[in-house]
Design an enzyme around this catalytic site. Sequence first.
Site: not given
Ligand code: GLN
Length: 763
Positions: A17, A438, A699
Amino acid sequence: MGATAYGYPRQGPDRQLKKAVESYWAGRTSEEALLATAAELRAGNRRELRAAGLAEIPTGDFSLYDHVLDMAWALGAVPERHRAAGLGELDTYFAMARGTAEVAPLEMTKWFDTNYHYLVPELSPDSVFTADSRRQVAELTEARREGATARPVLLGPVSFLLLAKPGPDAPADFEPLTLLDRLLPAYASLLADLRAAGAEWVQLDEPVLVQDQPRAVLSATGRAYRDLCAATDRPKLLVASYFDALGEALPVLAQSPVEGLAMDFTGPAAGNLEALAGIGGLPGRRLVAGVIDGRNIWAADLEKALATLATLLGLAGRLDVAPSCSLLHVPLDAAAERELDPQVQRWLSFARQKTAEVALLARALTEGRDAVAPQLAAARAALASRAGSALTRDTAVRERCAAVGEADTRRPQPYAERAAAQRARLGLPPLPTTTIGSFPQTGELRAARAGLRSGRLTEEAYRERIATEIREVIAFQEKAGLDVLVHGEPERNDMVQFFAERLNGFLATRHGWVQSYGTRYVRPPILAGDVSRPAPMTLDWTGYAQSLTDRPVKGMLTGPVTMLSWSFVRDDQPLAETARQVALALRDEVADLEAAGTSVIQVDEPALRELLPLRQAARAGYLEWATEAFRLATSGVRADTQIHTHMCYAEFGEVLAGIEALDADVISLEAARSRMGIADELAAAGYPREVGPGVYDIHSPRVPTTEEMAELLRHALRAVPAERLWINPDCGLKTRGREEVEAALGNMVAAARLVRESLPLGG
Ligand code: GLN
Ligand code: ZN
């Protein structure tokens, strides 16, 4: 007495899917071809469920994207911006799910306390509902044509309204529940159409009733079902709830004229049994008993389920057996995990195995246990093998856990002393800048990881790729002028999986995909046994990164609660115990990092709120063990080692006390989208330690300007004094592009400098 289910995994054995939908989006597949694939997958599911021995199968549970979106569609609750986009039906549906270049999608949020995400319907005071039963009727008809007894499953009216939110043009305090009277005729019309198409029963899911609801909601529920039952051209109604006990909603439903209830009798919902007996059962009515845990992956204790069923037999006119909820939340087939030790494989039960379990229970009840004696014996043997396995009981881990005392969960020095020691050691400027961990996971990196897996790339070449990435990330941060650096996490595919692969006690699956949302599937690790750390997990790359710079590089770990929340957890001991084991393993990692010279260690807990129990009464107990686990992981350090944590969602209200109880020296939080609301909230609650409310919304691909971030900082400064304020983005930068991140971080550092200049001297 028969076996049934509320829903089955949608994706197909090979995630067909996902592939079909994505290829339709990419313009490579026609609408007809996509719908044909979907029809085949539904037919396959029906074949499977019937062959397994289900007497009545669900229909309408299938979805091209999400079942809440489907309900909004079936009720005509399509926002104006999606209607006006001038697209065909299917593309309008997908525009609601994912947006288009011009219009935003519906918001997405978590489905109760699972890791599934649904699309939030948007409603306003002038929403009108128009029933569109075509899809539900078509799926029922498909099943009936094959001779199946089928029961359409729909999200119920009360849950639909409570899961919705005010649309962009509605007043923010608009309550969708006020639309109930307008909504019910649309439901009545759907029900009448399903009746006309041959449905004897229709299931209406009301999971919101397992949460604490005000009187107004309970009385609306009573009214809704009296009203729906008043129609003459309707099927019998089965109202389903799952994930917790019905509590005060049980008498409301029992007093309504509905013909049946489907209830959860597993885990936190086990209290339903006593409550049901307490009201004298459902004489003359149908009870569907969810006695097989539909959202975890362990082979069931069939004897225990049989005992529950035996009690329930006397409490209803007709009793059927089912998993506790839709099987959407578990992978398809444990038998596909051929790489697991066959012994361990028998401990597991995915959707196929759970279907067999409910069919077996139904048989035991109708034909007597002797009819299924060999299967019951096999199930007992599997349970015994799990309980006695060295994987599930590691004496050293258990002894260490038992020896944990209060002192192990508290930092020895009060915060003020730690703060002074850290200030002296780190020598940071006021309003220090940092990031969450990250850096962008470039295509090159993903290709390298795939190459390593397939053998195209040697381990050495892969490590060289990671090292190069770290060098670039460190060099960039130095040039940009950040104060506390990160190594960028290039070696991590996923923040939970990375640690699960390095800890004893976790199992990985090969095909254990579960829908997270839309076409996104995840493969959660299985936390199966006692947890220990065979070797350091992060020292190599953290140490390498630190060797490249004089500025502090943060150690970066995933916290115990998040490790649990994004895994399938063991059901043979309290979660608190499992969390404590993970915490001890992390505590060792923290100690090793500290010994290697790391001065700042971040332990992420983005899932702290996700495990929050659905019922208020259980929340304080949860927060107590959850925050204790965090402290156990982090409290073994010296005063001058700075512990950071991070969480990434905007509403902290429910866990504010928990955040305080973590006793982290610094916490970074999402805040940009809520215009620093969280900074005000924390200040109002008297939060005493350092905070970094995010000034950059990661985001969105948009690069925020210096002035914009400076303005957010000034806002934060009104709530948090300068000596306790950090400057950072909302979350990790993993999903963003290189260039936009470099530009945004450049602006962020500039904003920090700008605002620092305006601080009173010595501030
Ligand atoms: N240390 C992680 C990152 O920076 C935290 C990710 C998260 O809060 N979901 O990707
Ligand atoms: Zn985050």
